[in-house]
Design a protein around this motif. Structure first.
Motif, mmCIF file in Angstrom:
data_model
loop_
_atom_site.group_PDB
_atom_site.id
_atom_site.type_symbol
_atom_site.label_atom_id
_atom_site.label_comp_id
_atom_site.label_asym_id
_atom_site.label_seq_id
_atom_site.Cartn_x
_atom_site.Cartn_y
_atom_site.Cartn_z
ATOM 1 N N VAL A 1 0.881 -1.162 0.000
ATOM 2 C CA VAL A 1 0.000 0.000 0.000
ATOM 3 C C VAL A 1 0.922 1.216 0.000
ATOM 4 C CG1 VAL A 1 -1.831 1.263 1.168
ATOM 5 C CG2 VAL A 1 -1.776 -1.245 1.276
ATOM 6 N N THR B 1 1.113 5.293 -0.140
ATOM 7 C CA THR B 1 0.376 6.543 0.002
ATOM 8 C C THR B 1 0.911 7.527 -1.029
ATOM 9 O OG1 THR B 1 -0.028 6.162 2.352
ATOM 10 C CG2 THR B 1 -0.200 8.440 1.575
ATOM 11 N N THR C 1 -7.152 1.922 10.688
ATOM 12 C CA THR C 1 -6.625 2.955 9.792
ATOM 13 C C THR C 1 -7.523 4.182 9.887
ATOM 14 O OG1 THR C 1 -7.839 2.085 7.885
ATOM 15 C CG2 THR C 1 -5.601 1.329 8.155
ATOM 16 N N ARG D 1 -6.869 11.133 1.251
ATOM 17 C CA ARG D 1 -5.736 10.224 1.102
ATOM 18 C C ARG D 1 -5.927 9.432 -0.183
ATOM 19 N NH1 ARG D 1 -4.522 4.520 3.828
ATOM 20 N NH2 ARG D 1 -2.315 4.341 3.289
ATOM 21 N N THR E 1 -4.238 6.320 -2.384
ATOM 22 C CA THR E 1 -3.311 5.196 -2.278
ATOM 23 C C THR E 1 -3.300 4.369 -3.549
ATOM 24 O OG1 THR E 1 -5.020 3.776 -1.311
ATOM 25 C CG2 THR E 1 -3.571 4.940 0.226
ATOM 26 N N THR F 1 -2.736 0.374 -4.144
ATOM 27 C CA THR F 1 -2.625 -0.912 -3.472
ATOM 28 C C THR F 1 -2.285 -1.953 -4.524
ATOM 29 O OG1 THR F 1 -4.210 -0.266 -1.777
ATOM 30 C CG2 THR F 1 -3.832 -2.632 -2.072
#
Length: 112
Positions: A58, A60, A95, A103, A105, A107
């Protein structure tokens, strides 16, 4: 910048350790994946206790996250930070998206 590894310890709790590329050369090797998912959540989004659904990286891309562990510690990660999520059993972790904006991300599920 190290890669954080989220894993289940012998105590059934999730833990975080830092992995450096020079001491964990397997991280720098090509790894088999099953795809990639981009996700955006608003600041304040919270996911209560859960385990990783599979081994996955993952990363960010934007925003920040706090990962909560069973020992009460909270670990913050921001843009450009990568995590290898391997806590597939046990209590898991929480989380929370934090900061001024959403946010984002990437993944990347790993083949087993």
């Amino acid at each position: 910048m190290p890669i954080a590894r989220l894993y289940t310890g012998n105590d059934g709790q999730s833990h975080i350790e830092e992995l450096e590329l020079d001491t964990h050369p397997g991280l720098a090797a090509i790894q088999s994946t099953t795809g990639i998912v981009f996700r955006r959540v608003e600041s304040g989004y919270f996911s209560d206790w859960h385990c990783a659904p599979r081994r996955q990286f993952v990363i960010t891309l934007d925003g920040e996250v706090e990962i909560g562990l069973g020992d009460g510690s909270v670990h913050r990660f921001g843009p450009g930070q990568a995590m290898l999520a391997e806590d597939l059993t046990g209590q898991g972790h929480t989380t929370r998206a934090v900061g001024d904006g959403p946010r984002l991300t990437a993944t990347i599920p790993l083949e087993t």
